[in-house]
Each structure stands twice: as structure tokens, then as C-alpha cells.
Design an enzyme around this catalytic site. Structure first.
Site, PDB file in Angstrom:
ATOM      1  N   LYS A  56       0.904  -1.248   0.008  1.00 21.62           N
ATOM      2  CA  LYS A  56       0.026  -0.114   0.128  1.00 21.62           C
ATOM      3  C   LYS A  56       0.869   1.126   0.085  1.00 21.62           C
ATOM      4  CE  LYS A  56      -3.576   2.229   2.559  1.00 21.62           C
ATOM      5  NZ  LYS A  56      -4.601   2.460   3.918  1.00 21.62           N
TER       6      LYS A  56
ATOM      7  N   SER B 142      -8.986   3.363   2.529  1.00 20.86           N
ATOM      8  CA  SER B 142      -7.914   3.659   1.659  1.00 20.86           C
ATOM      9  C   SER B 142      -7.002   2.435   1.313  1.00 20.86           C
ATOM     10  CB  SER B 142      -6.895   4.570   2.394  1.00 20.86           C
ATOM     11  OG  SER B 142      -6.583   3.968   3.613  1.00 20.86           O
TER      12      SER B 142
ATOM     13  N   SER C 184     -10.049   1.352   7.045  1.00 16.52           N
ATOM     14  CA  SER C 184      -9.404   1.276   5.767  1.00 16.52           C
ATOM     15  C   SER C 184      -8.770  -0.045   5.195  1.00 16.52           C
ATOM     16  CB  SER C 184      -8.099   2.305   5.548  1.00 16.52           C
ATOM     17  OG  SER C 184      -8.799   3.529   5.430  1.00 16.52           O
TER      18      SER C 184
END
Length: 492
Positions: free
Chosen positions: A91, A167, A191
Site C-alpha cells: 500500500k 484507503s 481502511s
């Protein structure tokens, strides 16, 4: 910023086509194949590259390709860790990987390259993972979708008109599409659990104090943020947390490592549990029938497994919590930008921050230190109330999300902060945010699909520092209702 223009695998001339379908394995199984010399790390890397190139034009889940470095790593000696030779997607937020970009989906940071490894990045390397690529995140992670201004929006492999969430949405889309079996994620308001829910994956927000984000941040969002991963299997989730998710000396929040590794908990009898189910949203707004049905089906499954299940409700004032959390998030974002300015060497220009982020920075800069302290204390007081609501039960079940995945573009960050925050974002994290605030461990499991064929995760919450129980129960549920055969229409 790709370092390899060509995505085609570069095997040795004359090699036979690889007979192993890597998409059928979880990460621990792939590592076992490497140990048994049934497959080589370079073959896994080349297969993952091929799979990225196959799905990324449709899903936009990968934003940086580290192919050359990954091939070099795979061709040399690797640490004999639990994930030896397994390609990993990273990520693009929060964790620093030396030499790789750290843009956080933000135009202001699009040329930033990490100068050092975070502690978790070091542990990832020790585990034998190979850093293959970075995944798309929204601007500074502040969205339940992954639609940054500097990259195309990430899309859901179950239906590309819909978001994979945020996210950690790029990671979620890639794992669901079987590019790799596991990718890194993080969670400050949902997230990790949101992409797990939206993509039909496993995702854990572990107990507060069980992770470290050193050396970039000590306690982002004052204890709300933890690191983790999205995965196909419960056991991969457990092994990843054993490898990476424990505190380092000097951390603000710190838990001792559990007596047994989480992986050893997978398969152990959870015992007969007292379980509550909560399907009423704490903000009083309706929850989509598909999400309610998923939670009730999960409760019925738990009952059939011998657990005692009863209805319950939250007692805290979600609207007041939302106000407090929103002000705290603005202050934290302003502080992050101050720190980032020191690293970048200049302040952001007007066109380098999106509207929502710009407003958050402005509001945060206007807050007094005393007002921020008041909000932090108020937020932790809400945490006590939320934890007390859960205290009578071993586990609490809720929908992970109040709605199935929204369409791409729903979370419009060009709107005013108030409209975006209180009309779009906050109502969607009504079940996830409370446990970033409480610090309780919460895991989303892929147990339901909507009438339109979109995943609707179910959230399981345990007492603080009892993550082990979640792994025992999740593994029991996975055996009773396996999900590994559910593959989205868009897959590698």
C-alpha cells in the site's frame, strides 16, 4: 514511475510453461512450494507480473511497478521466513520502503521517494517477501474509495463500475483479482476492513498497541491507526500479523506479544462463545438489507456452530463522536503536512492538494492546542463507552459496511469538507470507526454477497488484546463456510 516498461515475464529460454496455477494458493502455500523446490521465487514473481499486466488496465490497482528489483531479489538468496519467495504488493501510504515512492495518492508528494525502511518494512523483508509493486490509495488515505487525483480510480473486480473501497482499495482489488494472495493495508477508520468487505477478503484491524509505525509516525490519529493486510485466507492473515504486527520499544501504545503465535490459534477450538449481533447503525440511519442479511446469516452460522447469540445495540452518540473525530482528523492532517513540508523542502502549492485535504489543513491550523487536547480526551472517552457496550460479550457481530460497494465517483473529494465528511464518508464508516476509537480488534470476513453480486463483509469484534479469539473463530467459520472458490469476474 515504472522502473520496467515491459510487464512480460522473462523466464529462461526453453523453460516449460509453469504447470502450477498460483492463483489457487494462499501465501503460506506458495512459500511451502518454494521450500519444497516445486517452484522458484523468480517464477512466482514473473507469474505475478503477468497477472498485474493482465488485470491492471481494467482495475487500476497498481501505481508503481518494482519489477526489475523484484526479479533481482527473487534470483538471489532470500531469508527463510514464513513467506519466502512470495511476491507482495505494498500500500502506498504510511509505511516507508527504501527506494520506493511514498506518494500517498497526493500530487504534492508524487516525487517523494522513501529514504529508509520503516520497522514493518524490515520485518516484511525478514519474512522472505519480495516487494513487487505499490498499490493505489486515495489522497493521504482519507477516503472510503481509492480515487486519487494523480492516478486513475481503482475499480472493483466484482463490478468495475463500483469502488474496491479505501484507503487500501488498490490492495483489495489486486488480491481479490488473484494477482497475489496478500497485500499490505492500514486502518484508521476502516481502511483495511472496508476493502476486505468490498472485495470479498479477510481484513483485521488489530488491537491498539499491537502495531508500530516507526519511524515515520508514533501514534497517528492518537491511537486510531494500525497497520495490517488484506488476504484470501485467515491463516495468511494470522501469519502476517505474527511477522509484522507487534510494537517496538518506545512506542506510545504497546501490547506484549501473545503467548501463542496467531497462526497457532488457527484451528484451535474457540469454545462456546457469547456473541451479540448489532445491525442498527449508531447514527440511526437505515442499513442496506443485504448488509443486514449478511450479519444475520453470520449470526445463524455461529449459532449452528454451538455459540450463544443475542441481539444488542450500541449506546454511544455517533454524531457527537463524528464531530470530535473530524476535528481531530483535521488537526492530524495539518500536522502531517507540516512534517511532510520539512521532508519535501517546500510548502505545497495551491493546486497540489485536493479540496477536502486543503480544507482539513486549514481547519487544523486554526485549532488551538487546548481544543485539540479536549477532542483527544473526548475521543478516548467515547472509546471507553464503546468498549463497555461490547464488554458483556466474547464477540460482537455487525455488518462491516452499511451499504454494498458504491459506484466509482460516489466519494467526491472535490466537494466541501463538511458535505464530503458528514454526508458521504462518516455515514459509511458507522460500524468500522467506533473500533478505531475503542481500540478493540475487529475483523471483516467475506460471508455475504448482495443481490447484485457485490461482496458485503461481516465484522467480528472481540475484547481488547483478544485478537487470538478472532483468529480461532474466523478459522472455525472459514472451515464451515469456505469462500476460496468465490472468484470475481475480473481476475488473473
Amino acid at each position: 514511475m515504472p522502473d520496467s516498461e515491459s510487464g512480460s515475464p522473462r523466464g529462461n529460454e526453453g523453460d516449460e510453461e509453469m504447470a502450477i496455477d498460483v492463483g489457487q494458493y494462499d501465501a503460506l502455500a506458495l512459500a511451502d512450494l518454494v521450500r519444497r523446490k516445486e517452484i522458484k521465487p523468480i517464477e512466482l514473481v514473473d507469474a505475478a507480473i503477468e497477472r498485474i499486466e493482465r488485470v491492471n488496465p481494467e482495475l487500476n490497482c497498481v501505481m508503481f511497478k518494482n519489477y526489475d528489483a523484484a526479479r533481482e531479489s527473487a534470483s538471489g538468496p532470500l531469508p527463510d521466513g514464513p513467506f519466502i519467495g512470495v511476491p507482495l504488493l505494498l500500500k502506498d501510504l504510511g509505511i516507508s520502503y527504501e527506494g520506493l515512492p511514498l506518494t500517498g495518492g497526493c500530487r504534492y508528494l508524487q516525487d517523494v521517494v522513501a529514504e529508509e525502511d520503516s520497522v514493518i518494512a524490515e520485518r516484511i523483508a525478514e519474512g522472505g517477501f519480495i516487494r513487487l509493486a505499490k498499490t493505489v490509495t486515495p489522497e493521504l488515505g482519507y477516503c472510503a474509495a481509492s480515487e486519487p487525483p494523480i492516478y486513475p480510480p481503482a475499480r472493483n473486480p466484482w463490478n468495475r463500475d463500483h469502488t474496491p473501497g479505501g484507503s487500501s482499495g488498490g490492495s483489495g482489488a489486486a488480491v481479490a483479482a488473484r494477482v497475489v494472495p496478500l497485500a499490505t493495508a492500514s486502518d484508521g477508520g476502516g481502511s483495511t476492513r472496508i476493502p476486505a468487505s468490498n472485495n470479498g477478503l479477510v481484513g483485521l484491524k488489530q488491537s491498539r498497541g499491537g502495531t508500530t509505525l516507526a519511524p515515520l509516525q508514533a501514534a497517528p490519529w492518537y491511537g486510531c491507526v494500525v497497520d495490517g493486510c488484506v488476504s484470501l485466507s485467515v491463516r495468511d492473515q494470522a501469519a502476517y500479523h505474527d511477522l509484522t504486527q507487534y510494537s517496538t520499544p518506545g512506542d506510545v501504545y504497546s501490547l506484549p506479544r501473545p503467548e501463542l503465535p496467531f497462526l497457532d490459534e488457527v484451528g484451535r477450538d474457540p469454545g462456546r462463545l457469547r456473541i451479540a449481533i448489532i445491525t442498527k447503525a449508531a447514527n440511526g440511519k437505515p442499513v442496506h438489507p443485504d448488509c443486514v442479511e449478511g450479519a444475520h446469516n453470520a449470526a445463524e452460522l455461529c449459532s449452528s456452530l454451538g455459540h450463544d447469540v443475542e441481539e444488542a445495540e450500541y449506546s454511544f452518540d455517533f454524531d457527537s463522536l463524528s464531530e470530535v473525530f473530524s476535528r481531530m482528523a483535521c488537526a492530524a492532517t495539518a500536522g502531517l503536512l507540516r512534517d511532510t513540508t520539512r521532508r519535501v523542502g517546500r510548502a505545497p502549492r495551491q493546486d497540489e492538494l485536493g479540496n477536502v485535504i486543503q480544507e482539513m489543513v486549514e481547519r487544523g491550523e486554526q485549532m488551538s492546542a487546548a481544543a485539540l487536547v479536549d477532542d483527544i480526551e473526548a475521543m478516548h472517552a467515547f472509546g471507553w463507552t464503546i468498549a463497555k457496550d461490547c464488554l458483556p460479550y466474547d464477540v460482537v457481530i455487525t455488518p462491516t459496511m452499511p451499504n454494498p460497494p458504491h459506484r466509482v465517483g460516489y466519494y467526491d473529494m472535490t466537494l466541501s469538507f463538511d458535505h464530503y465528511q458528514f454526508e458521504l464518508l462518516i455515514p459509511e464508516i458507522v460500524f468500522t470507526l467506533p473500533h478505531n476509537v475503542s481500540g478493540l480488534p475487529a475483523m471483516s470476513l467475506p460471508l455475504h454477497w448482495s443481490t447484485e453480486g457485490l461482496p458485503c463483509g461481516v465484522q467480528f469484534i472481540a475484547k481488547h488484546a483478544n485478537d487470538s479469539l478472532l483468529f480461532r473463530l474466523a478459522a472455525q467459520i472459514e472451515r464451515a463456510q469456505p469462500w476460496s472458490d468465490k472468484v470475481p469476474p475480473i481476475h488473473a
